[in-house]
Write an enzyme that holds these catalytic residues in place. Sequence first.
Site, PDB file in Angstrom:
ATOM      1  N   ASP A  62       4.261  -6.014  38.334  1.00  0.00           N
ATOM      2  CA  ASP A  62       3.773  -7.116  37.578  1.00  0.00           C
ATOM      3  C   ASP A  62       4.134  -8.297  38.691  1.00  0.00           C
ATOM      4  OD1 ASP A  62       3.583  -9.738  36.291  1.00  0.00           O
ATOM      5  OD2 ASP A  62       4.344  -8.819  34.514  1.00  0.00           O
ATOM      6  N   TYR A 168      -8.536 -21.793  35.244  1.00  0.00           N
ATOM      7  CA  TYR A 168      -9.040 -21.037  36.144  1.00  0.00           C
ATOM      8  C   TYR A 168      -9.424 -21.554  37.468  1.00  0.00           C
ATOM      9  CZ  TYR A 168     -11.462 -16.663  37.896  1.00  0.00           C
ATOM     10  OH  TYR A 168     -11.957 -15.651  38.687  1.00  0.00           O
ATOM     11  N   LYS A 172      -8.122 -21.267  41.455  1.00  0.00           N
ATOM     12  CA  LYS A 172      -8.584 -20.578  42.542  1.00  0.00           C
ATOM     13  C   LYS A 172      -8.983 -21.705  43.615  1.00  0.00           C
ATOM     14  CE  LYS A 172      -9.092 -16.295  40.644  1.00  0.00           C
ATOM     15  NZ  LYS A 172      -8.403 -15.225  41.301  1.00  0.00           N
ATOM     16  N   THR A 203     -16.696  -6.406  34.886  1.00  0.00           N
ATOM     17  CA  THR A 203     -15.498  -6.046  34.405  1.00  0.00           C
ATOM     18  C   THR A 203     -14.951  -6.575  33.192  1.00  0.00           C
ATOM     19  OG1 THR A 203     -14.363  -7.973  35.507  1.00  0.00           O
ATOM     20  CG2 THR A 203     -14.740  -5.963  36.931  1.00  0.00           C
TER      21      THR A 203
HETATM   22  P1  NAP Z   1      -9.854  -7.558  35.264  1.00  0.00           P
HETATM   23  O1  NAP Z   1     -10.893  -6.457  34.939  1.00  0.00           O
HETATM   24  O2  NAP Z   1      -9.742  -8.527  34.040  1.00  0.00           O
HETATM   25  O3  NAP Z   1      -8.670  -6.721  36.030  1.00  0.00           O
HETATM   26  C1  NAP Z   1      -7.574  -7.891  36.338  1.00  0.00           C
HETATM   27  C2  NAP Z   1      -6.459  -7.079  37.025  1.00  0.00           C
HETATM   28  O4  NAP Z   1      -5.447  -7.882  37.123  1.00  0.00           O
HETATM   29  C3  NAP Z   1      -6.125  -5.874  35.819  1.00  0.00           C
HETATM   30  O5  NAP Z   1      -5.653  -4.728  36.653  1.00  0.00           O
HETATM   31  C4  NAP Z   1      -4.749  -6.698  35.231  1.00  0.00           C
HETATM   32  O6  NAP Z   1      -3.872  -5.747  34.742  1.00  0.00           O
HETATM   33  C5  NAP Z   1      -4.212  -7.317  36.599  1.00  0.00           C
HETATM   34  N1  NAP Z   1      -3.448  -8.337  36.298  1.00  0.00           N
HETATM   35  C6  NAP Z   1      -3.446  -9.421  35.446  1.00  0.00           C
HETATM   36  N2  NAP Z   1      -2.210 -10.043  35.424  1.00  0.00           N
HETATM   37  C7  NAP Z   1      -1.291  -9.109  36.290  1.00  0.00           C
HETATM   38  C8  NAP Z   1      -0.029  -9.286  36.733  1.00  0.00           C
HETATM   39  N3  NAP Z   1       0.853 -10.533  36.071  1.00  0.00           N
HETATM   40  N4  NAP Z   1       0.514  -8.369  37.428  1.00  0.00           N
HETATM   41  C9  NAP Z   1      -0.225  -7.456  37.812  1.00  0.00           C
HETATM   42  N5  NAP Z   1      -1.494  -7.101  37.347  1.00  0.00           N
HETATM   43  C10 NAP Z   1      -2.025  -8.150  36.895  1.00  0.00           C
HETATM   44  O7  NAP Z   1     -10.427  -8.317  36.351  1.00  0.00           O
HETATM   45  P2  NAP Z   1     -11.710  -8.305  37.901  1.00  0.00           P
HETATM   46  O8  NAP Z   1     -12.839  -8.709  37.437  1.00  0.00           O
HETATM   47  O9  NAP Z   1     -11.304  -6.808  38.367  1.00  0.00           O
HETATM   48  O10 NAP Z   1     -10.999  -9.191  38.705  1.00  0.00           O
HETATM   49  C11 NAP Z   1     -10.452  -9.112  39.831  1.00  0.00           C
HETATM   50  C12 NAP Z   1     -10.138 -10.617  40.763  1.00  0.00           C
HETATM   51  O11 NAP Z   1     -11.517 -11.025  41.220  1.00  0.00           O
HETATM   52  C13 NAP Z   1      -9.322 -11.575  39.709  1.00  0.00           C
HETATM   53  O12 NAP Z   1      -8.646 -12.253  40.668  1.00  0.00           O
HETATM   54  C14 NAP Z   1     -10.620 -12.350  39.382  1.00  0.00           C
HETATM   55  O13 NAP Z   1     -10.216 -13.703  39.316  1.00  0.00           O
HETATM   56  C15 NAP Z   1     -11.481 -12.009  40.703  1.00  0.00           C
HETATM   57  N6  NAP Z   1     -12.852 -12.480  40.314  1.00  0.00           N
HETATM   58  C16 NAP Z   1     -13.627 -11.615  39.249  1.00  0.00           C
HETATM   59  C17 NAP Z   1     -14.834 -11.962  39.080  1.00  0.00           C
HETATM   60  C18 NAP Z   1     -15.777 -11.261  38.084  1.00  0.00           C
HETATM   61  O14 NAP Z   1     -17.077 -11.491  37.846  1.00  0.00           O
HETATM   62  N7  NAP Z   1     -15.185 -10.093  37.610  1.00  0.00           N
HETATM   63  C19 NAP Z   1     -15.456 -13.155  39.643  1.00  0.00           C
HETATM   64  C20 NAP Z   1     -14.787 -13.994  40.506  1.00  0.00           C
HETATM   65  C21 NAP Z   1     -13.566 -13.617  40.938  1.00  0.00           C
HETATM   66  P3  NAP Z   1      -3.589  -5.274  33.366  1.00  0.00           P
HETATM   67  O15 NAP Z   1      -4.705  -4.043  32.962  1.00  0.00           O
HETATM   68  O16 NAP Z   1      -2.415  -5.054  33.091  1.00  0.00           O
HETATM   69  O17 NAP Z   1      -4.193  -6.636  32.510  1.00  0.00           O
END
Ligand code: NAP
Length: 245
Positions: A62, A168, A172, A203
Amino acid sequence: MAQDKKVALVTGANRGIGFETAKQLGEKGITVVVGARTLQSAEETASKLKSKGIDAYGIQLDVTSSADRAAAAKFLEEKFGKLDILINNAGVGSSTGFANVTSQVTDEELLRVFSTNLFSVVSITRELLPLLKKSDAGRIVNLSSILGSLTLHADPNSPIAHFKSFAYDGSKSALNAYTIHLAHELRDTNIKVNSAHPGWVKTEMGTDAAPMEIPEGAKTSVALALLGPDGPSGRFIHMGQELPW
Ligand code: NAP
């Protein structure tokens, strides 16, 4: 004695872009250490990767827990003696979505989002830097977002101008500032530090409305993790293209 094979740590690797990044790095022969909030989730993630022939280890991480971060550093030190790639992927979104209620954002919301998206990145990177310095090509990838771009938010005609979610977006933007500052500090080392915008990806965070599939969404992180010695540092990149800060 450090192992020859490259070692990567991916935070928030149990689903979404983090899982896919670990998978793609593992398929390139890199040992991947996958962090998840619970040990069970981390071990399940590592098992999934191992079933695809990937050299994977699951650790409870975490990112907001100082005990978990210290245990991760100890594990990497004892098992591999170094770290080549740190993917600061774990992230949380604003609970208000894009409601544009900047003036109403609460202290609790700011603390929750900044704790994961900024403070934890700074802490884990500080903790792991001695191990990254033992790599001959250390790479740090900070998962940012185009929504952290101050230039684009300030332009009323930009495509993101109306997608304002301060907790958010601000986390960033601050993460991008960290990328620039750390890259400057490390400019005379073998370590490169970059911010990645993965794209708008399907996601849990990106939702089903997103146009990009997860395998595409992991490509920017993977490319920045594998930059050669002439690659950029201190940049904000999406699919090989620079984004405005
Ligand atoms: P996601 O599907 O919501 O996954 C987020 C991941 O982060 C999950 O594995 C979650 O674990 C983990 N997490 C959250 N808080 C945590 C903590 N305290 N300790 C450890 N793990 C933690 O999001 P995603 O879309 O894959 O995003 C990945 C990254 O890309 C993020 O930084 C996000 O801001 C960035 N991003 C995403 C997008 C997009 O369109 N998807 C766009 C721009 C940037 P749990 O399963 O335990 O919750």
